[in-house]
Design a protein around this motif. Sequence first.
Motif, short mmCIF file in Angstrom:
data_model
loop_
_atom_site.label_atom_id
_atom_site.label_comp_id
_atom_site.label_asym_id
_atom_site.label_seq_id
_atom_site.Cartn_x
_atom_site.Cartn_y
_atom_site.Cartn_z
N GLY A 109 -20.10 4.42 -51.41
CA GLY A 109 -20.19 3.24 -52.28
C GLY A 109 -19.63 1.96 -51.67
O GLY A 109 -19.50 0.97 -52.37
N ASP A 110 -19.30 1.97 -50.39
CA ASP A 110 -18.75 0.79 -49.73
C ASP A 110 -19.87 0.12 -48.93
O ASP A 110 -19.99 0.32 -47.71
CB ASP A 110 -17.59 1.20 -48.82
CG ASP A 110 -16.94 0.01 -48.12
OD1 ASP A 110 -17.40 -1.14 -48.30
OD2 ASP A 110 -15.96 0.24 -47.38
N ASN A 146 -31.18 0.56 -41.91
CA ASN A 146 -30.03 0.79 -42.78
C ASN A 146 -29.31 -0.52 -43.09
O ASN A 146 -28.87 -0.75 -44.23
CB ASN A 146 -29.06 1.79 -42.14
CG ASN A 146 -29.61 3.19 -42.10
OD1 ASN A 146 -30.67 3.49 -42.62
ND2 ASN A 146 -28.89 4.08 -41.44
N ARG A 147 -29.22 -1.38 -42.09
CA ARG A 147 -28.59 -2.69 -42.29
C ARG A 147 -29.41 -3.51 -43.30
O ARG A 147 -28.87 -4.13 -44.21
CB ARG A 147 -28.49 -3.43 -40.96
CG ARG A 147 -27.85 -4.78 -41.04
CD ARG A 147 -27.83 -5.45 -39.66
NE ARG A 147 -27.25 -6.77 -39.73
CZ ARG A 147 -27.92 -7.87 -40.08
NH1 ARG A 147 -29.21 -7.80 -40.39
NH2 ARG A 147 -27.32 -9.04 -40.12
N LEU A 153 -29.25 -4.35 -51.03
CA LEU A 153 -28.41 -3.88 -52.12
C LEU A 153 -27.28 -4.85 -52.43
O LEU A 153 -26.84 -4.96 -53.58
CB LEU A 153 -27.84 -2.49 -51.79
CG LEU A 153 -28.87 -1.36 -51.76
CD1 LEU A 153 -28.27 -0.09 -51.18
CD2 LEU A 153 -29.43 -1.11 -53.17
N LEU A 154 -26.82 -5.57 -51.41
CA LEU A 154 -25.79 -6.60 -51.60
C LEU A 154 -26.40 -7.94 -52.02
O LEU A 154 -25.67 -8.92 -52.21
CB LEU A 154 -24.98 -6.78 -50.31
CG LEU A 154 -24.06 -5.62 -49.97
CD1 LEU A 154 -23.55 -5.74 -48.53
CD2 LEU A 154 -22.89 -5.55 -50.95
N GLU A 155 -27.72 -7.97 -52.16
CA GLU A 155 -28.47 -9.15 -52.58
C GLU A 155 -28.27 -10.34 -51.63
O GLU A 155 -28.18 -11.49 -52.04
CB GLU A 155 -28.14 -9.53 -54.03
CG GLU A 155 -28.50 -8.42 -55.01
CD GLU A 155 -28.16 -8.73 -56.45
OE1 GLU A 155 -27.57 -9.80 -56.73
OE2 GLU A 155 -28.50 -7.91 -57.31
N LEU A 156 -28.25 -10.02 -50.33
CA LEU A 156 -28.16 -11.06 -49.31
C LEU A 156 -29.57 -11.45 -48.88
O LEU A 156 -30.47 -10.61 -48.85
CB LEU A 156 -27.38 -10.54 -48.11
CG LEU A 156 -25.93 -10.15 -48.38
CD1 LEU A 156 -25.31 -9.47 -47.16
CD2 LEU A 156 -25.12 -11.38 -48.79
N PRO A 157 -29.77 -12.71 -48.53
CA PRO A 157 -31.11 -13.12 -48.09
C PRO A 157 -31.46 -12.50 -46.74
O PRO A 157 -30.56 -12.25 -45.92
CB PRO A 157 -31.00 -14.64 -48.00
CG PRO A 157 -29.55 -14.91 -47.80
CD PRO A 157 -28.80 -13.81 -48.50
N PRO A 158 -32.73 -12.26 -46.49
CA PRO A 158 -33.13 -11.70 -45.20
C PRO A 158 -32.73 -12.62 -44.05
O PRO A 158 -32.75 -13.84 -44.18
CB PRO A 158 -34.66 -11.60 -45.31
CG PRO A 158 -34.97 -11.70 -46.75
CD PRO A 158 -33.87 -12.49 -47.38
#
Length: 179
Positions: A109-110, A146-147, A153-158
């Motif tokens: 979960g990290d 995986n990255r 999942l962290l809702e970061l932009p591509p």
Amino acid sequence: MRDGRAAARAAEAAEAERLAALIPEERAQYLVEAAEGWAAAGCPQRAGELFAAAIEDGGPVVGDARSYYAGFLFDTGCPERALHALAQLTSSDDPFAYVCAGEVLEEAGDLDGALRWFTNGLRRFYRDFGPPDAVDDATLMQLLTNRQRARRLLELPPDSWDDIASSAQAVLLADLTDP
């Protein structure tokens, strides 16, 4: 787990231990497999002993014995010890160890920790790569994919590495569907 399934996993673990004794050049790998089997069979003490033996052996293990041990430690409620085991992987010369470490943290979960391992694996082992390189290198592809998943999942932009992952995935998918 059903008794039959636990007994089957115990039998698999015992066989892996037997092979560890018979094939010294693959001893560490078989010890890890035995440890995972004993853990799945509900015998965590034996599993811990075998993980320790595999690490002490120091022989080759796909992904590094310490990453599998860290997963076991998370599963058995020892997160501090798990993080300590993962920290030792920074000295690994195997890029797949970074895949395994990230996956262990993702499963625990990290996501931020997982993203760091995947990113650090790319930075440490790969330089100036593109989609063709990822298509030809399974470990590079796993780190990128995986990255990319962790970032989503962290809702970061591509970013540019996510773009390479998407392009390589499209090539692989086209290869699978092309008659």
